[in-house]
Scaffold this motif. Structure first.
Motif, short mmCIF file in Angstrom:
data_model
loop_
_atom_site.label_atom_id
_atom_site.label_comp_id
_atom_site.label_asym_id
_atom_site.label_seq_id
_atom_site.Cartn_x
_atom_site.Cartn_y
_atom_site.Cartn_z
N THR A 92 -11.86 -7.53 17.87
CA THR A 92 -11.11 -8.79 17.74
C THR A 92 -11.46 -9.56 16.47
O THR A 92 -10.61 -10.22 15.89
N THR A 93 -12.71 -9.48 16.03
CA THR A 93 -13.13 -10.29 14.88
C THR A 93 -13.64 -9.46 13.71
O THR A 93 -13.92 -9.99 12.65
N GLY A 94 -13.78 -8.16 13.89
CA GLY A 94 -14.37 -7.32 12.85
C GLY A 94 -13.36 -6.73 11.90
O GLY A 94 -12.22 -7.19 11.78
N GLY A 95 -13.80 -5.68 11.21
CA GLY A 95 -12.95 -5.02 10.24
C GLY A 95 -13.29 -5.41 8.82
O GLY A 95 -14.22 -6.19 8.58
N ALA A 96 -12.57 -4.87 7.88
CA ALA A 96 -12.74 -5.18 6.46
C ALA A 96 -11.39 -5.58 5.89
O ALA A 96 -10.37 -4.93 6.14
N ALA A 97 -11.37 -6.65 5.11
CA ALA A 97 -10.11 -7.18 4.58
C ALA A 97 -9.53 -6.30 3.48
O ALA A 97 -8.33 -6.34 3.23
N SER A 98 -10.36 -5.51 2.82
CA SER A 98 -9.90 -4.65 1.72
C SER A 98 -11.03 -3.69 1.37
O SER A 98 -12.08 -3.68 2.00
N GLY A 99 -10.80 -2.88 0.34
CA GLY A 99 -11.86 -2.06 -0.21
C GLY A 99 -12.19 -0.79 0.54
O GLY A 99 -13.28 -0.25 0.39
N VAL A 100 -11.25 -0.27 1.34
CA VAL A 100 -11.48 0.97 2.07
C VAL A 100 -10.51 2.03 1.56
O VAL A 100 -9.30 1.78 1.48
N THR A 101 -11.05 3.19 1.20
CA THR A 101 -10.22 4.30 0.71
C THR A 101 -10.24 5.42 1.75
O THR A 101 -11.30 5.82 2.24
N TYR A 102 -9.05 5.91 2.08
CA TYR A 102 -8.88 6.97 3.07
C TYR A 102 -8.34 8.20 2.36
O TYR A 102 -7.23 8.17 1.81
N ILE A 103 -9.11 9.29 2.34
CA ILE A 103 -8.69 10.54 1.71
C ILE A 103 -8.52 11.58 2.81
O ILE A 103 -9.50 12.00 3.44
N GLY A 128 -4.03 1.28 7.55
CA GLY A 128 -5.38 0.77 7.37
C GLY A 128 -6.08 0.45 8.68
O GLY A 128 -6.33 -0.71 8.99
N GLU A 129 -6.43 1.48 9.44
CA GLU A 129 -7.09 1.27 10.73
C GLU A 129 -7.95 2.47 11.06
O GLU A 129 -7.61 3.61 10.75
N ALA A 130 -9.09 2.23 11.68
CA ALA A 130 -10.00 3.30 12.07
C ALA A 130 -10.77 2.89 13.31
O ALA A 130 -10.78 1.72 13.70
N VAL A 164 0.83 -1.21 0.00
CA VAL A 164 0.00 0.00 0.00
C VAL A 164 0.87 1.26 0.00
O VAL A 164 1.56 1.56 0.98
N PRO A 165 0.82 2.04 -1.09
CA PRO A 165 1.53 3.32 -1.10
C PRO A 165 0.66 4.45 -0.57
O PRO A 165 -0.57 4.36 -0.57
N VAL A 166 1.29 5.51 -0.11
CA VAL A 166 0.59 6.76 0.17
C VAL A 166 0.70 7.62 -1.08
O VAL A 166 1.79 7.80 -1.63
N CYS A 167 -0.44 8.13 -1.54
CA CYS A 167 -0.52 8.85 -2.81
C CYS A 167 -0.88 10.31 -2.58
O CYS A 167 -1.59 10.64 -1.63
N PHE A 224 -3.94 10.12 -0.04
CA PHE A 224 -4.88 9.02 0.11
C PHE A 224 -4.16 7.69 0.04
O PHE A 224 -3.03 7.57 -0.45
N TRP A 225 -4.85 6.67 0.55
CA TRP A 225 -4.40 5.29 0.38
C TRP A 225 -5.62 4.37 0.35
O TRP A 225 -6.71 4.73 0.79
N LYS A 226 -5.41 3.20 -0.21
CA LYS A 226 -6.47 2.19 -0.30
C LYS A 226 -5.97 0.96 0.43
O LYS A 226 -4.93 0.40 0.09
N ALA A 227 -6.73 0.52 1.42
CA ALA A 227 -6.24 -0.56 2.30
C ALA A 227 -7.41 -1.33 2.90
O ALA A 227 -8.53 -1.30 2.39
N ASP A 228 -7.12 -2.02 3.98
CA ASP A 228 -8.14 -2.71 4.75
C ASP A 228 -8.63 -1.78 5.85
O ASP A 228 -8.27 -0.59 5.88
#
Length: 231
Positions: free
Chosen positions: A189-200, A172-174, A70-73, A80-84
């Protein structure tokens, strides 16, 4: 701040846009309501971040034990970056964010409320940025505590603030509240998203007070419109 595990316009509007700062007395703190916040759509935001002008010195991992992908753009007015999305439950102890619910719980955040107390991950949408290191120094890009972030997942937009820092090689954390508002399982502990999150992250912005979600939404909507116009 914890090490992460794999988990899944007003009269002053022009001045606010120029400075990216909303006055402390403008809006009171509120709990996030709708995941489609403001007037800018997820599709319009995503259309502006299809290509990456990398500013990070290398790339980040999304979790311990994964490859650095994951690069920072850089864009006009934002990075922005695109991550989990891993779940940060740190800060003040609440019903869903405490040592019982989160074995990695820490009772502090890198940035604090206007009264000096840590943030509340359960009720405040915030994003975790990597601690400054050899890969990237967030402050050098105009990113600061309380900076406004548009978090996009699917067709939903949630405005958050920069509220905490994490490992210097992972991204990739919020907060619990961010995930919940976006329809992502917020369990630490069990939640979150494995991918598909964009942070601007909007450069040189700051919602004030940092704990006011409505301040972040109001300023974020203005900055998102400006972002669309300048890219």
């Amino acid at each position: 701040m914890r090490a992460r595990i794999p988990t899944l316009a007003t009269a002053g509007g022009a001045a606010l846009l120029a400075t990216g700062v909303l006055p402390a007395n403008a809006l009171d703190a509120t709990v996030p309501g709708s995941a489609q916040e403001g007037s800018v759509s997820a599709a319009d935001l995503l259309a502006k971040v299809t290509s990456c002008r990398q500013i990070s010195n290398g790339k980040y991992k999304t979790d311990n034990g994964t490859s650095a992908t994951v690069p920072v753009c850089d864009k006009n007015g934002a990075v922005f970056w695109k991550a989990d999305m891993d779940i940060d439950c740190d800060g003040q102890r609440t019903t869903d964010c405490n040592e019982t619910r989160d074995p990695w719980f820490q009772n502090d955040t890198a940035f604090h409320q206007s009264d000096g107390l840590p943030l509340k991950a359960e009720s405040l949408p915030y994003v975790v940025v990597p601690s400054s290191g050899t890969i990237w120094n967030y402050a050098a890009s105009g990113i600061k505590g309380g900076g406004v972030v548009a978090v996009v997942h699917g067709n939903k937009v949630e405005y958050a603030v920069v509220g905490d820092t994490g490992p210097s090689t992972i991204i990739g954390e919020a907060s619990y509240a961010t995930a919940k508002a976006l329809g992502i399982d917020p369990d630490p502990t069990t939640g979150g998203a494995a991918s598909g999150v964009t942070y601007i992250l909007f450069k040189n912005s700051q919602a004030s007070p940092i704990e006011s979600h409505s301040a972040a939404v109001s300023l974020g909507d203005r900055l998102a419109k400006q972002f669309l116009q300048s890219n």
